[in-house]
Enzyme design. Structure first.
Site, PDB file in Angstrom:
ATOM      1  N   GLU A 169      -3.251  -1.476   3.166  1.00 29.02           N
ATOM      2  CA  GLU A 169      -2.520  -2.757   3.072  1.00 29.02           C
ATOM      3  C   GLU A 169      -3.249  -3.904   3.768  1.00 29.02           C
ATOM      4  OE1 GLU A 169       1.609  -2.534   4.063  1.00 29.02           O
ATOM      5  OE2 GLU A 169       2.037  -1.126   2.454  1.00 29.02           O
ATOM      6  N   GLU A 356       2.481   5.207  -0.937  1.00 21.93           N
ATOM      7  CA  GLU A 356       3.701   5.048  -0.134  1.00 21.93           C
ATOM      8  C   GLU A 356       4.830   4.558  -1.028  1.00 21.93           C
ATOM      9  OE1 GLU A 356       3.651   2.622   3.422  1.00 21.93           O
ATOM     10  OE2 GLU A 356       1.629   3.323   3.933  1.00 21.93           O
TER      11      GLU A 356
HETATM   12  C1  NOJ Z   1       3.751   0.053   4.785  1.00 16.82           C
HETATM   13  C2  NOJ Z   1       2.881   0.515   5.907  1.00 16.82           C
HETATM   14  O1  NOJ Z   1       1.691   1.035   5.401  1.00 16.82           O
HETATM   15  C3  NOJ Z   1       3.557   1.495   6.840  1.00 16.82           C
HETATM   16  O2  NOJ Z   1       2.775   1.571   7.990  1.00 16.82           O
HETATM   17  C4  NOJ Z   1       4.973   1.058   7.103  1.00 16.82           C
HETATM   18  O3  NOJ Z   1       5.598   1.806   8.085  1.00 16.82           O
HETATM   19  C5  NOJ Z   1       5.747   1.130   5.796  1.00 16.82           C
HETATM   20  N1  NOJ Z   1       5.141   0.210   4.856  1.00 16.82           N
HETATM   21  C6  NOJ Z   1       7.223   0.766   5.917  1.00 16.82           C
HETATM   22  O4  NOJ Z   1       7.357  -0.555   6.298  1.00 16.82           O
END
Ligand code: NOJ
Length: 450
Positions: A169, A356
């Site tokens: 990200e 994710e």
């Molecule tokens: C994206 C992130 O990569 C992760 O670290 C985070 O905890 C989750 N989203 C949830 O917000």
């Protein structure tokens, strides 16, 4: 004609869960690990809810063996984790911390013993503070140090890790970290500086791909994980779909567009004007090297329709639009249809992974040994149904990693916001699989929604 839902997910579909080092390991200053920008931010009053720190998190550093046994008992055979850069190279570059290397060897041994395949992210936001002190992502010092770090990590673990993710990200640790949006290092820079941090992240992505090609062995695979703007056509009609696609292309020009186009799109540079990033000779040869897959983190989406003369029009959600306890996470199952579909169509990607997807709630409680997170089961079910539709319509999605295996340190929300399918009591470190864990285990076992 709506496509019929295939009954089962493809046979080799990869089912997993995901976490990140800083969010679960704890042991923030143990065995030679240095301070990360998040360790530093957590000491700034008001930066993190409840004043939580990452010092202990889930104490996975000391409990990984039991965690992997639990993972395996749920039938989870793939696990996405990250390496802590400040554990391996405390100063960011130069000296390697052998105790850090040894820790990850023990961790990979345990995964192997439990029959779990690692998917390893090289960078998931925990920049060594020592590098931030030298300018951080604003400066070329980070890509230079990262090139060395990537070499060290891939050389050390390349015989056991065959799936590498370069960075996680980019927009979060650049725009949200340097653009006044509260993530570490909590800086507030002008747009030109923020654009430069993105560019340096792209160069790091390139170095990671190079390192995996050079030292990872022939069967190693590598790709980026991006949280691209996911765009959902308001109606699934040709006009709205065309508008959504145009919006998607423009919204993702700075990262996915640059990587797949081999340059910054002229329209993006025009929008940046004087704030355009400075590109050094050779950067794009690195940045645009072919990768083996693209990872997408998809939680929600932007609704777009065709406005006047077909122009894309973004419709912001009203306050009543349903969302999880994370205000940014509005329920949008169709994001898991349109995200993969548009990414595959626009960039010609042949292998996609959802690296994710999941939801955060504050009131997951253990009562009589059980945690009834019905909200999570319904959330996941509705999203996975759309993913199944996408696969049925030809989107090349090869796997899905649920965020997260366990409740963990949710950045600025500290330990209040729970994303896990396993409940963690942060006082006792007791793990309790939630209803969603049992449900996900059944989905995995049957390769179908249930
Ligand atoms: C994206 C992130 O990569 C992760 O670290 C985070 O905890 C989750 N989203 C949830 O917000």
């Amino acid at each position: 004609m709506p496509s019929p839902l295939p009954d089962r997910f493809p046979r080799n579909f990869v089912w997993g869960t995901a976490t990140a080092a800083a969010q679960i390991e704890g042991a923030a200053f143990a065995d030679g690990k240095s301070e990360s920008v998040w360790d530093r931010l957590a000491r700034r009053p008001g930066a993190i809810l409840q004043g939580d720190t990452l010092d202990q998190a889930c104490d996975h550093y000391h409990r990984f063996d039991a965690d992997f046994a639990l993972m395996r008992s749920l039938g989870l055979r793939h696990y996405r984790l990250s390496l802590a850069w400040p554990r391996l190279l405390p100063a960011g570059d130069r000296t390697v911390n052998q105790r850090g290397i040894d820790f990850y060897h023990r961790l990979f041994d345990s995964m192997q013993n439990h029959g779990i395949t690692p998917w390893v992210t090289l960078f998931h936001w925990d920049l060594p503070q020592a590098l931030e002190d030298r300018g951080g992502w604003r400066s070329r010092c980070v890509p230079e140090a990262f090139a060395h770090y990537a070499d060290v990590a891939v050389k050390a673990f390349g015989d056991r890790v065959k799936h590498w993710i370069t960075l996680n990200e980019i927009r979060c640790f650049t725009i949200h970290g340097y653009g006044g949006l509260g993530k570490a290092p909590g800086a507030n820079e002008a747009p030109g500086v923020v654009n430069q941090t993105i560019h340096h992240a792209l160069v790091c992505h390139g170095h990671a791909v190079r390192a995996v090609r050079e030292h990872g062995g022939r069967s190693a695979k590598v790709g980026l994980t991006d949280n691209c703007e996911t765009v959902i056509p308001l109606t699934e009609t040709p006009d709205d779909i065309a508008a959504a696609r145009a919006y998607f292309i423009e919204a993702n020009q700075s990262i996915l567009g640059a990587i797949h186009g081999g340059r910054y799109a002229p329209a993006y540079l025009r929008r940046c004007g004087a704030d355009r990033p400075k590109v050094t000779r050779g950067d794009f040869a690195l940045i645009s090297q072919p990768t083996d897959f693209l990872g997408l983190n998809i939680y929600t989406g932007l609704f777009v329709r065709a406005g006047k003369r077909g122009r894309p029009e973004h419709l912001p959600p009203s306050p009543s639009y349903p969302h999880t306890d994370s205000p940014w996470l509005g329920l949008a199952p169709r994001a898991l249809y349109w995200g993969p579909r548009l990414a595959a169509e626009v960039y010609g990607v042949k292998n996609l992974y959802i690296t994710e997807n999941g939801c955060g709630y504050d009131d997951d409680r253990v009562v009589n040994g059980e945690c009834h997170d019905l909200h999570r089961v319904e959330f996941l079910r509705s999203y996975l149904k759309e993913l199944q539709r996408a696969i049925g319509d030809g989107a090349p999605v090869r796997g899905y990693f649920l965020w997260s295996f366990i409740d963990n340190f949710e950045w600025n929300d500290g330990t209040t916001r729970r994303f896990g399918i396993v409940h963690n009591d942060f006082k006792t470190q007791r793990r309790t699989p939630k209803l969603s864990a049992a449900w996900y285990a059944r989905v995995i076992a049957g390769h179908r929604l249930c």
